[in-house]
Design a protein around this motif. Structure first.
Motif, PDB file in Angstrom:
ATOM      1  N   THR A 144       0.853  -1.191   0.000  1.00 41.97           N
ATOM      2  CA  THR A 144       0.000   0.000   0.000  1.00 41.97           C
ATOM      3  C   THR A 144       0.886   1.237   0.000  1.00 41.97           C
ATOM      4  O   THR A 144       2.095   1.151   0.176  1.00 41.97           O
ATOM      5  N   ARG A 145       0.293   2.374  -0.155  1.00 41.59           N
ATOM      6  CA  ARG A 145       1.007   3.644  -0.007  1.00 41.59           C
ATOM      7  C   ARG A 145       0.623   4.286   1.323  1.00 41.59           C
ATOM      8  O   ARG A 145       0.876   5.460   1.558  1.00 41.59           O
ATOM      9  N   ASP A 146       0.016   3.468   2.206  1.00 38.00           N
ATOM     10  CA  ASP A 146      -0.338   3.935   3.544  1.00 38.00           C
ATOM     11  C   ASP A 146       0.872   3.794   4.458  1.00 38.00           C
ATOM     12  O   ASP A 146       1.525   2.752   4.485  1.00 38.00           O
ATOM     13  N   ARG A 147       1.166   4.843   5.193  1.00 37.27           N
ATOM     14  CA  ARG A 147       2.256   4.797   6.170  1.00 37.27           C
ATOM     15  C   ARG A 147       1.688   4.316   7.500  1.00 37.27           C
ATOM     16  O   ARG A 147       0.596   4.716   7.891  1.00 37.27           O
ATOM     17  N   GLY A 148       2.435   3.444   8.148  1.00 37.91           N
ATOM     18  CA  GLY A 148       1.934   2.923   9.407  1.00 37.91           C
ATOM     19  C   GLY A 148       3.023   2.396  10.303  1.00 37.91           C
ATOM     20  O   GLY A 148       4.211   2.408   9.957  1.00 37.91           O
ATOM     21  N   SER A 149       2.590   1.938  11.460  1.00 41.15           N
ATOM     22  CA  SER A 149       3.478   1.309  12.426  1.00 41.15           C
ATOM     23  C   SER A 149       2.671   0.261  13.178  1.00 41.15           C
ATOM     24  O   SER A 149       1.438   0.205  13.057  1.00 41.15           O
ATOM     25  N   VAL A 150       3.372  -0.551  13.931  1.00 42.48           N
ATOM     26  CA  VAL A 150       2.732  -1.566  14.757  1.00 42.48           C
ATOM     27  C   VAL A 150       2.985  -1.172  16.207  1.00 42.48           C
ATOM     28  O   VAL A 150       4.134  -0.919  16.594  1.00 42.48           O
ATOM     29  N   ASP A 151       1.916  -1.076  17.008  1.00 42.41           N
ATOM     30  CA  ASP A 151       2.078  -0.634  18.392  1.00 42.41           C
ATOM     31  C   ASP A 151       2.498  -1.795  19.304  1.00 42.41           C
ATOM     32  O   ASP A 151       2.709  -2.918  18.839  1.00 42.41           O
ATOM     33  N   SER A 152       2.594  -1.528  20.589  1.00 45.88           N
ATOM     34  CA  SER A 152       3.070  -2.527  21.553  1.00 45.88           C
ATOM     35  C   SER A 152       2.133  -3.717  21.684  1.00 45.88           C
ATOM     36  O   SER A 152       2.538  -4.778  22.146  1.00 45.88           O
ATOM     37  N   GLU A 153       0.868  -3.560  21.277  1.00 44.68           N
ATOM     38  CA  GLU A 153      -0.092  -4.666  21.323  1.00 44.68           C
ATOM     39  C   GLU A 153      -0.212  -5.368  19.973  1.00 44.68           C
ATOM     40  O   GLU A 153      -1.148  -6.119  19.745  1.00 44.68           O
ATOM     41  N   GLN A 154       0.727  -5.078  19.067  1.00 48.30           N
ATOM     42  CA  GLN A 154       0.772  -5.667  17.725  1.00 48.30           C
ATOM     43  C   GLN A 154      -0.414  -5.264  16.860  1.00 48.30           C
ATOM     44  O   GLN A 154      -0.848  -6.006  15.988  1.00 48.30           O
ATOM     45  N   ARG A 155      -0.947  -4.057  17.090  1.00 44.66           N
ATOM     46  CA  ARG A 155      -2.035  -3.518  16.283  1.00 44.66           C
ATOM     47  C   ARG A 155      -1.462  -2.559  15.251  1.00 44.66           C
ATOM     48  O   ARG A 155      -0.519  -1.824  15.539  1.00 44.66           O
ATOM     49  N   LEU A 156      -2.035  -2.567  14.072  1.00 40.24           N
ATOM     50  CA  LEU A 156      -1.621  -1.656  13.011  1.00 40.24           C
ATOM     51  C   LEU A 156      -2.187  -0.270  13.281  1.00 40.24           C
ATOM     52  O   LEU A 156      -3.390  -0.103  13.482  1.00 40.24           O
ATOM     53  N   MET A 157      -1.317   0.722  13.270  1.00 39.59           N
ATOM     54  CA  MET A 157      -1.712   2.121  13.436  1.00 39.59           C
ATOM     55  C   MET A 157      -1.344   2.847  12.145  1.00 39.59           C
ATOM     56  O   MET A 157      -0.195   2.791  11.703  1.00 39.59           O
ATOM     57  N   LEU A 158      -2.309   3.493  11.501  1.00 35.61           N
ATOM     58  CA  LEU A 158      -2.017   4.240  10.282  1.00 35.61           C
ATOM     59  C   LEU A 158      -1.708   5.687  10.614  1.00 35.61           C
ATOM     60  O   LEU A 158      -2.334   6.284  11.480  1.00 35.61           O
ATOM     61  N   ALA A 159      -0.728   6.236   9.866  1.00 33.33           N
ATOM     62  CA  ALA A 159      -0.279   7.598  10.128  1.00 33.33           C
ATOM     63  C   ALA A 159      -0.517   8.537   8.952  1.00 33.33           C
ATOM     64  O   ALA A 159      -0.334   9.738   9.078  1.00 33.33           O
ATOM     65  N   GLY A 160      -0.906   8.019   7.802  1.00 34.45           N
ATOM     66  CA  GLY A 160      -1.123   8.873   6.641  1.00 34.45           C
ATOM     67  C   GLY A 160      -0.754   8.156   5.364  1.00 34.45           C
ATOM     68  O   GLY A 160      -0.640   6.932   5.336  1.00 34.45           O
ATOM     69  N   ARG A 161      -0.556   8.912   4.307  1.00 36.85           N
ATOM     70  CA  ARG A 161      -0.258   8.358   2.989  1.00 36.85           C
ATOM     71  C   ARG A 161       1.137   8.775   2.550  1.00 36.85           C
ATOM     72  O   ARG A 161       1.630   9.834   2.908  1.00 36.85           O
ATOM     73  N   ALA A 162       1.744   7.936   1.722  1.00 37.54           N
ATOM     74  CA  ALA A 162       3.048   8.239   1.136  1.00 37.54           C
ATOM     75  C   ALA A 162       2.898   8.986  -0.178  1.00 37.54           C
ATOM     76  O   ALA A 162       3.875   9.477  -0.733  1.00 37.54           O
ATOM     77  N   ASP A 163       1.668   9.056  -0.692  1.00 41.70           N
ATOM     78  CA  ASP A 163       1.414   9.795  -1.934  1.00 41.70           C
ATOM     79  C   ASP A 163       0.160  10.622  -1.755  1.00 41.70           C
ATOM     80  O   ASP A 163      -0.418  10.658  -0.669  1.00 41.70           O
ATOM     81  N   ASP A 164      -0.274  11.267  -2.802  1.00 37.68           N
ATOM     82  CA  ASP A 164      -1.455  12.127  -2.693  1.00 37.68           C
ATOM     83  C   ASP A 164      -2.691  11.540  -3.346  1.00 37.68           C
ATOM     84  O   ASP A 164      -3.656  12.242  -3.617  1.00 37.68           O
ATOM     85  N   LEU A 165      -2.684  10.222  -3.591  1.00 43.65           N
ATOM     86  CA  LEU A 165      -3.847   9.556  -4.156  1.00 43.65           C
ATOM     87  C   LEU A 165      -4.966   9.555  -3.121  1.00 43.65           C
ATOM     88  O   LEU A 165      -4.750   9.170  -1.985  1.00 43.65           O
ATOM     89  N   ILE A 166      -6.145   9.961  -3.543  1.00 44.23           N
ATOM     90  CA  ILE A 166      -7.303   9.984  -2.648  1.00 44.23           C
ATOM     91  C   ILE A 166      -8.413   9.182  -3.321  1.00 44.23           C
ATOM     92  O   ILE A 166      -8.785   9.450  -4.456  1.00 44.23           O
ATOM     93  N   THR A 167      -8.948   8.201  -2.593  1.00 46.97           N
ATOM     94  CA  THR A 167     -10.075   7.424  -3.094  1.00 46.97           C
ATOM     95  C   THR A 167     -11.350   8.150  -2.720  1.00 46.97           C
ATOM     96  O   THR A 167     -11.564   8.469  -1.555  1.00 46.97           O
TER      97      THR A 167
END
Length: 170
Positions: A144-167
């Motif tokens: 994906t072009r979604d920027r994210g991280s995995v928190d201490s509980e192993q949950r995906l946290m999204l932080a934004g997009r790496a591009d300017d594509l908007i659905t």
């Protein structure tokens, strides 16, 4: 159960007619953009559906915290379930899309973008478009072009997009 497909959110009447025509319980999938449109442009009609809509699944992008709170106020009887490719979360934590589902894989690549793997991912586009090569890597991961991280509980946290594509429009 009855399954109804609606051609996007081009006309709210189709959505509300599907809810009205249902028996007594409705479960629906709405992308965050559709939820925002309903909250903004048809709020009173949505509020009138409380008690009839039991379950809302949202995915393809994180729902904004203001829309999440507004939806919980408009439909206090409904359960909101966030999903995103290979994750799910029954909590309403803004930006959180949950832990990896059974038989799915998730990783964050070197660019900080989310990659998903497993048997629940798309095999291609309906129109056979070559665009699929832009998102599937050689080893079968969906990039994906979604920027994210995995928190201490192993949950995906999204932080934004790496591009300017908007659905838009689902």
């Amino acid at each position: 159960a009855t399954l109804r497909f609606i051609d996007g959110m081009k006309a709210f009447n189709a959505f509300f007619c599907a809810v009205d025509d249902a028996g007594c319980h409705v479960a629906t999938f709405l992308v965050p953009a559709a939820i925002h449109m309903l909250l903004t442009l048809a709020h009173s009609r949505l509020v009138a559906c409380d008690g009839k809509i039991d379950f809302i699944e949202t995915g393809s992008a994180p729902i904004s915290r203001p829309d999440m709170l507004a939806l919980c106020q408009a439909l206090p009887s409904a359960c909101l379930f966030n999903t995103y490719a290979s994750t799910n979360d029954g909590h309403t934590v803004a930006g959180c899309l949950g832990k990896t589902m059974l038989n799915a894989k998730l990783r964050i690549n070197a660019d900080g973008c989310v990659e998903c793997g497993g048997g629940s991912l798309l095999l291609g586009y309906v129109d056979g478009s070559q665009l699929i090569t832009d998102v599937l890597t050689r080893d079968g991961w969906f990039t994906t072009r979604d920027r994210g991280s995995v928190d201490s509980e192993q949950r995906l946290m999204l932080a934004g997009r790496a591009d300017d594509l908007i659905t838009v429009g689902g």
